[in-house]
Structures are given as C-alpha cells and as structure tokens.
Motif scaffolding. Structure first.
Motif, PDB file in Angstrom:
ATOM      1  N   VAL A 107       0.832  -1.204   0.000  1.00 20.80           N
ATOM      2  CA  VAL A 107       0.000   0.000   0.000  1.00 20.80           C
ATOM      3  C   VAL A 107       0.872   1.260   0.000  1.00 20.80           C
ATOM      4  O   VAL A 107       0.476   2.306  -0.540  1.00 20.80           O
ATOM      5  CB  VAL A 107      -0.946  -0.012   1.217  1.00 20.80           C
ATOM      6  N   ALA A 108       2.076   1.177   0.573  1.00 21.24           N
ATOM      7  CA  ALA A 108       2.944   2.359   0.690  1.00 21.24           C
ATOM      8  C   ALA A 108       3.578   2.772  -0.625  1.00 21.24           C
ATOM      9  O   ALA A 108       3.928   3.952  -0.806  1.00 21.24           O
ATOM     10  CB  ALA A 108       4.052   2.087   1.715  1.00 21.24           C
ATOM     11  N   VAL A 109       3.745   1.844  -1.550  1.00 23.29           N
ATOM     12  CA  VAL A 109       4.518   2.116  -2.764  1.00 23.29           C
ATOM     13  C   VAL A 109       4.009   3.344  -3.541  1.00 23.29           C
ATOM     14  O   VAL A 109       4.812   4.178  -3.984  1.00 23.29           O
ATOM     15  CB  VAL A 109       4.555   0.860  -3.660  1.00 23.29           C
ATOM     16  N   PRO A 110       2.695   3.524  -3.741  1.00 26.91           N
ATOM     17  CA  PRO A 110       2.247   4.671  -4.549  1.00 26.91           C
ATOM     18  C   PRO A 110       2.346   6.029  -3.844  1.00 26.91           C
ATOM     19  O   PRO A 110       2.224   7.063  -4.518  1.00 26.91           O
ATOM     20  CB  PRO A 110       0.765   4.352  -4.845  1.00 26.91           C
ATOM     21  N   VAL A 111       2.542   6.051  -2.527  1.00 27.42           N
ATOM     22  CA  VAL A 111       2.420   7.297  -1.775  1.00 27.42           C
ATOM     23  C   VAL A 111       3.376   8.396  -2.260  1.00 27.42           C
ATOM     24  O   VAL A 111       2.938   9.511  -2.592  1.00 27.42           O
ATOM     25  CB  VAL A 111       2.581   7.046  -0.261  1.00 27.42           C
ATOM     26  N   PRO A 112       4.694   8.155  -2.314  1.00 27.50           N
ATOM     27  CA  PRO A 112       5.573   9.243  -2.760  1.00 27.50           C
ATOM     28  C   PRO A 112       5.313   9.669  -4.205  1.00 27.50           C
ATOM     29  O   PRO A 112       5.479  10.851  -4.545  1.00 27.50           O
ATOM     30  CB  PRO A 112       6.986   8.672  -2.587  1.00 27.50           C
ATOM     31  N   LEU A 113       4.897   8.737  -5.047  1.00 25.17           N
ATOM     32  CA  LEU A 113       4.584   9.081  -6.433  1.00 25.17           C
ATOM     33  C   LEU A 113       3.384  10.021  -6.501  1.00 25.17           C
ATOM     34  O   LEU A 113       3.372  10.985  -7.280  1.00 25.17           O
ATOM     35  CB  LEU A 113       4.308   7.804  -7.237  1.00 25.17           C
ATOM     36  N   LEU A 114       2.361   9.736  -5.698  1.00 20.29           N
ATOM     37  CA  LEU A 114       1.195  10.616  -5.664  1.00 20.29           C
ATOM     38  C   LEU A 114       1.556  12.011  -5.166  1.00 20.29           C
ATOM     39  O   LEU A 114       1.051  13.023  -5.682  1.00 20.29           O
ATOM     40  CB  LEU A 114       0.110  10.007  -4.769  1.00 20.29           C
ATOM     41  N   LEU A 115       2.432  12.087  -4.165  1.00 22.41           N
ATOM     42  CA  LEU A 115       2.836  13.390  -3.639  1.00 22.41           C
ATOM     43  C   LEU A 115       3.649  14.187  -4.663  1.00 22.41           C
ATOM     44  O   LEU A 115       3.556  15.416  -4.727  1.00 22.41           O
ATOM     45  CB  LEU A 115       3.644  13.201  -2.351  1.00 22.41           C
ATOM     46  N   ILE A 116       4.430  13.492  -5.463  1.00 20.13           N
ATOM     47  CA  ILE A 116       5.216  14.162  -6.504  1.00 20.13           C
ATOM     48  C   ILE A 116       4.320  14.699  -7.608  1.00 20.13           C
ATOM     49  O   ILE A 116       4.484  15.828  -8.083  1.00 20.13           O
ATOM     50  CB  ILE A 116       6.266  13.185  -7.081  1.00 20.13           C
ATOM     51  N   TRP A 117       3.340  13.909  -8.032  1.00 18.64           N
ATOM     52  CA  TRP A 117       2.538  14.257  -9.207  1.00 18.64           C
ATOM     53  C   TRP A 117       1.236  14.980  -8.875  1.00 18.64           C
ATOM     54  O   TRP A 117       0.532  15.402  -9.797  1.00 18.64           O
ATOM     55  CB  TRP A 117       2.211  12.992  -9.996  1.00 18.64           C
ATOM     56  N   ALA A 118       0.888  15.114  -7.600  1.00 19.80           N
ATOM     57  CA  ALA A 118      -0.428  15.643  -7.223  1.00 19.80           C
ATOM     58  C   ALA A 118      -0.717  16.989  -7.896  1.00 19.80           C
ATOM     59  O   ALA A 118      -0.017  17.973  -7.637  1.00 19.80           O
ATOM     60  CB  ALA A 118      -0.507  15.798  -5.707  1.00 19.80           C
ATOM     61  N   PRO A 119      -1.778  17.069  -8.726  1.00 24.19           N
ATOM     62  CA  PRO A 119      -2.146  18.341  -9.345  1.00 24.19           C
ATOM     63  C   PRO A 119      -3.078  19.171  -8.462  1.00 24.19           C
ATOM     64  O   PRO A 119      -3.315  20.343  -8.748  1.00 24.19           O
ATOM     65  CB  PRO A 119      -2.869  17.900 -10.624  1.00 24.19           C
ATOM     66  N   SER A 120      -3.623  18.559  -7.408  1.00 23.44           N
ATOM     67  CA  SER A 120      -4.537  19.267  -6.515  1.00 23.44           C
ATOM     68  C   SER A 120      -4.388  18.700  -5.106  1.00 23.44           C
ATOM     69  O   SER A 120      -3.796  17.630  -4.900  1.00 23.44           O
ATOM     70  CB  SER A 120      -5.992  19.110  -6.986  1.00 23.44           C
ATOM     71  N   TRP A 121      -4.927  19.428  -4.120  1.00 27.19           N
ATOM     72  CA  TRP A 121      -4.834  18.990  -2.728  1.00 27.19           C
ATOM     73  C   TRP A 121      -5.583  17.684  -2.500  1.00 27.19           C
ATOM     74  O   TRP A 121      -5.229  16.902  -1.616  1.00 27.19           O
ATOM     75  CB  TRP A 121      -5.364  20.087  -1.821  1.00 27.19           C
ATOM     76  N   GLY A 122      -6.591  17.397  -3.300  1.00 28.48           N
ATOM     77  CA  GLY A 122      -7.315  16.136  -3.177  1.00 28.48           C
ATOM     78  C   GLY A 122      -6.425  14.924  -3.380  1.00 28.48           C
ATOM     79  O   GLY A 122      -6.603  13.894  -2.728  1.00 28.48           O
ATOM     80  N   TRP A 123      -5.454  15.048  -4.295  1.00 28.76           N
ATOM     81  CA  TRP A 123      -4.502  13.949  -4.490  1.00 28.76           C
ATOM     82  C   TRP A 123      -3.637  13.749  -3.245  1.00 28.76           C
ATOM     83  O   TRP A 123      -3.318  12.611  -2.881  1.00 28.76           O
ATOM     84  CB  TRP A 123      -3.602  14.251  -5.690  1.00 28.76           C
ATOM     85  N   GLY A 194      11.299   8.782  -0.250  1.00 31.46           N
ATOM     86  CA  GLY A 194      10.220   7.852   0.066  1.00 31.46           C
ATOM     87  C   GLY A 194      10.141   6.692  -0.907  1.00 31.46           C
ATOM     88  O   GLY A 194       9.801   5.567  -0.514  1.00 31.46           O
ATOM     89  N   ILE A 195      10.434   6.934  -2.176  1.00 31.69           N
ATOM     90  CA  ILE A 195      10.431   5.846  -3.162  1.00 31.69           C
ATOM     91  C   ILE A 195      11.460   4.787  -2.782  1.00 31.69           C
ATOM     92  O   ILE A 195      11.179   3.574  -2.812  1.00 31.69           O
ATOM     93  CB  ILE A 195      10.700   6.399  -4.570  1.00 31.69           C
ATOM     94  N   ALA A 196      12.646   5.231  -2.396  1.00 32.48           N
ATOM     95  CA  ALA A 196      13.697   4.290  -1.996  1.00 32.48           C
ATOM     96  C   ALA A 196      13.301   3.514  -0.744  1.00 32.48           C
ATOM     97  O   ALA A 196      13.508   2.300  -0.653  1.00 32.48           O
ATOM     98  CB  ALA A 196      15.006   5.043  -1.766  1.00 32.48           C
ATOM     99  N   PHE A 197      12.710   4.208   0.246  1.00 31.47           N
ATOM    100  CA  PHE A 197      12.291   3.541   1.479  1.00 31.47           C
ATOM    101  C   PHE A 197      11.248   2.456   1.199  1.00 31.47           C
ATOM    102  O   PHE A 197      11.310   1.358   1.754  1.00 31.47           O
ATOM    103  CB  PHE A 197      11.707   4.562   2.455  1.00 31.47           C
ATOM    104  N   ALA A 198      10.274   2.779   0.346  1.00 32.01           N
ATOM    105  CA  ALA A 198       9.209   1.820   0.060  1.00 32.01           C
ATOM    106  C   ALA A 198       9.746   0.579  -0.632  1.00 32.01           C
ATOM    107  O   ALA A 198       9.358  -0.556  -0.297  1.00 32.01           O
ATOM    108  CB  ALA A 198       8.129   2.480  -0.797  1.00 32.01           C
ATOM    109  N   ALA A 199      10.638   0.759  -1.582  1.00 32.76           N
ATOM    110  CA  ALA A 199      11.203  -0.391  -2.296  1.00 32.76           C
ATOM    111  C   ALA A 199      12.010  -1.282  -1.360  1.00 32.76           C
ATOM    112  O   ALA A 199      11.882  -2.519  -1.376  1.00 32.76           O
ATOM    113  CB  ALA A 199      12.072   0.107  -3.451  1.00 32.76           C
ATOM    114  N   LEU A 200      12.829  -0.676  -0.503  1.00 31.82           N
ATOM    115  CA  LEU A 200      13.664  -1.451   0.405  1.00 31.82           C
ATOM    116  C   LEU A 200      12.821  -2.144   1.476  1.00 31.82           C
ATOM    117  O   LEU A 200      13.045  -3.322   1.802  1.00 31.82           O
ATOM    118  CB  LEU A 200      14.698  -0.530   1.053  1.00 31.82           C
ATOM    119  N   GLY A 201      11.839  -1.438   2.016  1.00 32.30           N
ATOM    120  CA  GLY A 201      10.984  -2.031   3.044  1.00 32.30           C
ATOM    121  C   GLY A 201      10.192  -3.214   2.528  1.00 32.30           C
ATOM    122  O   GLY A 201      10.078  -4.252   3.203  1.00 32.30           O
TER     123      GLY A 201
END
Length: 444
Positions: A107-123, A194-201
C-alpha cells in the motif's frame, strides 16, 4: 450477552528434524529482532518525508489559507491509520504477522509518487489515506512481532528500540527533506527518498522477515500468576468486543494507556501540522524549520533507547504520567516563545517527554493483555492513539482559525497535562522489576 471468542492462536507446527526450537528473548532472537528494527526505521522514514514539506506545500503550492483545511491531510491520515491499526491486530492473530506487514508495504509504494505528481490537494489527501493504511499495517505489525519475540522480561527495552528506530528515521528524514526542499524545491526531490524507502521495506519484509506468531503461543503456555489477582477476569478466551471494551474503557491500566496515547498523538498532530506554519510566520527559513521539525522526533527517538529500558527497572505508571506533564510544559514554552533557540529547547523537551511515554505505553499494554488476544489489544490501543492525529488536526485547526496558532498550542498543552492526571489517578503499576509477567495464568 457474551461475545463469542475469536479464533485463538493456532497450534505451533512441530519442528522438523534439526530445526532450532523456539525461544523467547532479545538475545535468542537477535537477528530477526534487528531486522525488524531496520524495517521499522523504513516505516518511520515514510512518515518523515512529510513532516517538514507537506504543511508548506499546502500553503505555498495549493494556496490553502485556513488552518483547518491545511490540516486535512493529518485528519485523514489519523483516521485511516487508527482504523487500520485495529484491523491489523485482528488480521495478525488470524492470518499471521508477516502477510500483514507485506500488505502494508504494498500500500505504501504509490504514496511518494502521488505526492510528486499531485495536481490538486485532493490527491495529497488520497496519498495520506494510503499512508495511514500502510502505517497502520506495517508499524502495528513490527510492534506485535517484537513483543512476540522478546517475551515479558525486557518488553520495555524492546519497545524502546522499536520506537527509537521509527522516530529516529522520522527525524532524519524530516531533516534531509528540509534541506532538499531548500536546495531543489518542495517537489519532487524530498519525496524521492520515500520511493527508496518503500522499495527497500517491501523487499526486506517479503524476503527476509520471518513469522513470529508461534512465539506468542509459546509465551501463552508459560504464564506465572499475578499475586494480587487483579487480572483474573482477563482470561485467554476474550472475544473481539470484550477486548475492545477492556482496552478502551473497563480495564484501568489498558484504558488509561489508550487515553494517554490519544492525547500524545493529538499534540504530535499539532506539532506536525501547525508548528511549521508558526515557525514560517516568524520568518524562519525552510532549512531551519526542518531542523526544528527534526529535533523533536530525534530526541523522542534516541530517548526511547533509555526510557524503554528504564521502565523495565522502575515501572510504567509514573514514567507515563511524568512524560505527559513534561510535554505540556514544552508546549507552553512553544506558545510563548518567538526565537529559534527557545523553540529548539522546547522541541527537545517535547521529544524527551514523548520518549518517556511512547514505548512505556506499549509495554504496559503488553504487560496486561494475554498473548492470545494481545495483538488485538495492541490494535485497539493504537486505534485510540492514532485517532489522536485526527482529533488533534480537527481541534488545532478549529482553534487556530478562531483564535490563532498560539491559542491552539495552549489548548493542546492543557489537554496533555490533564491526561497525565488521569494516568496518575487511575492507572496502577503494570510491571514490577523481577516479576516476569504482569498477567494471570491462563484458566484451565
């Protein structure tokens, strides 16, 4: 009406020829325990990537001006994590600890990607729902697994090591992301960590971590009776509803720990969501805000190496009460201060108070809850504790919008002091040096 008991821990499968017999203890399980400490540090790092950057991101890139709106990411994080904590304890008892841990990392894997690409606060809000679910599954499970491995004698030390790793990583990541944001902007650089942390974890949890549920069953079969008979009603076969009620309301130590955990994370939600904005309003740079955002969890993290072990020697109750009062004093200093040096001193004090409380509360839950339903009790406690994020975000936001940020800090300081009074009055001592367990012998 009696609630039917949930399925008990399944029988331990017989060891194969030449297999090493299960043992409880930190030294006996040092390799697996150390691995879980590393995994929990990565869990903490996933949280730390947001501590400095996200409040500023909401204000500067998404134009959020109302404090309540800006704190919505903590509100949804707290609700998601609190609910998932409860589910994680139940799932860990029924299906094993490792599958829950691996699911949390997925579940954690998409989190940093969403924060990087978020076009709005809803993301950003959606990313924090996923982060809350992930933290509830991963952090809860590493706690349960360490309690399983070490047995009763050194439970405080074990929780100190666990929480020190997690919050030490929160602090280090908050510091690093603050400098990255200062040098390269609020996005994307801070969230690449965060991407690195998620992959390693995910990799370590799937490949190297071993199941620990059988260790809990081993402990369940070797209880020493508590002499005062206080826990005679907390027998092996409690159902889910009764575990919830005992941990939340009825059992004095369990319920006192639950309310203290809620208030502790209520003030942590304030520190996470509003203090960076308070410091920015005083003209501090992003890198200096990062230092303050890191100092509090750094002292918290490192301090737990000492306080967890001390609670094994001195007991739990007064360590918890004193820690809550120390946090209240620190928040009062933050409310009246207006310089970097004073805020740094208060942040360190806040971290010290939290270090006294955090591992000790978990150890107290482990002292009282029976191994057959201990994972569920930890889940209920963490439900209330991390619900404090949501309560803190809502309360602090409403008070800050109405009366200002400093008034919100004063409000939370008063609630924290009152929580320490509740512990002092209602909680009994759950651990006495030399006694190997704080629970009753299973009924036969």
């Amino acid at each position: 009406m009696t609630t039917p008991a949930s399925p008990q821990l399944p029988p331990t499968p017989p060891a194969g020829a030449g297999a090493r017999p299960l043992q409880l203890g930190l030294r006996q399980n040092a390799a697996q325990f150390t691995l879980l400490v590393v995994v929990n540090a990565l869990v903490g790092g996933m949280l730390g990537q947001e501590r400095t950057v996200l409040p500023l991101l909401g204000e500067r890139e998404f134009g959020l001006t109302a404090y309540t709106a800006g704190l919505t990411f903590i509100l949804v994080f707290g609700l998601a994590k609190a609910a998932t904590n409860y589910v994680a304890g139940t799932l860990s008892d029924r299906h094993g600890r490792k599958p829950v841990l691996v699911a949390g990392w997925l579940v954690a894997v998409p989190v940093p990607l969403l924060l990087i690409w978020a076009p709005s606060w809803g993301w950003v809000i959606f990313a924090n729902v996923l982060l809350g679910i992930s933290q509830g599954l991963t952090w809860s499970t590493t706690v349960i697994m360490k309690i399983d491995l070490v047995g009763p004698a050194r439970r405080g030390l074990a929780m100190g090591l666990n929480e020190a790793a997690g919050y030490g990583a929160v602090a280090l990541t908050a510091l690093v992301t603050g400098y990255l944001a200062e040098a390269y902007g609020l996005r994307p650089a801070p969230f690449l960590v965060g991407i690195a942390f998620a992959a390693l974890g995910l990799g370590l949890s799937a490949v190297a971590v071993s199941e620990t549920r059988e260790h809990a069953r081993l402990e369940a079969g070797s209880h020493v009776a508590r002499g005062d008979g206080r826990h005679d009603h907390l027998h092996e076969g409690l159902g889910d509803r009764e575990v919830f009620l005992q941990t939340s309301l009825r059992e004095p130590a369990l319920s006192s720990a639950s309310q203290a955990g809620l208030v502790n994370n209520l003030n942590d939600g304030l520190a996470w969501g509003l203090l960076p904005i308070l410091f920015a309003g005083a003209g501090l740079s992003v890198s200096r805000i990062g230092i303050l955002a890191a100092l509090y969890p750094a002292v918290w993290g490192v301090g737990q190496l000492l306080t967890g072990a001390l609670s094994d020697r001195w007991g739990r109750k007064w360590m918890i009460a004193a820690g809550m009062w120390l946090q209240a004093v620190a928040l009062a200093i933050i409310a009246v201060a207006d310089t970097f040096g004073a805020w740094a001193f208060a942040a360190a004090l806040l971290g010290a108070g939290t270090a006294m409380v955090y591992p000790t509360l978990l150890a107290a839950i482990g002292d009282v809850a029976h191994p057959a339903w201990r994972a569920r009790s930890v889940g209920v406690y963490r439900l209330w504790r991390d619900g404090g994020f949501a309560v803190g975000a809502l309360l602090a936001g409403v008070v800050a919008d109405a009366l200002g940020v400093r008034a919100a800090v004063w409000t939370v300081a008063a609630l924290t002091a009152a929580s320490g009074v509740v512990v002092a009055v209602r909680m009994y001592e759950t651990h006495h040096p030399g006694r190997q367990t704080g629970r009753e012998e299973p009924r036969r």
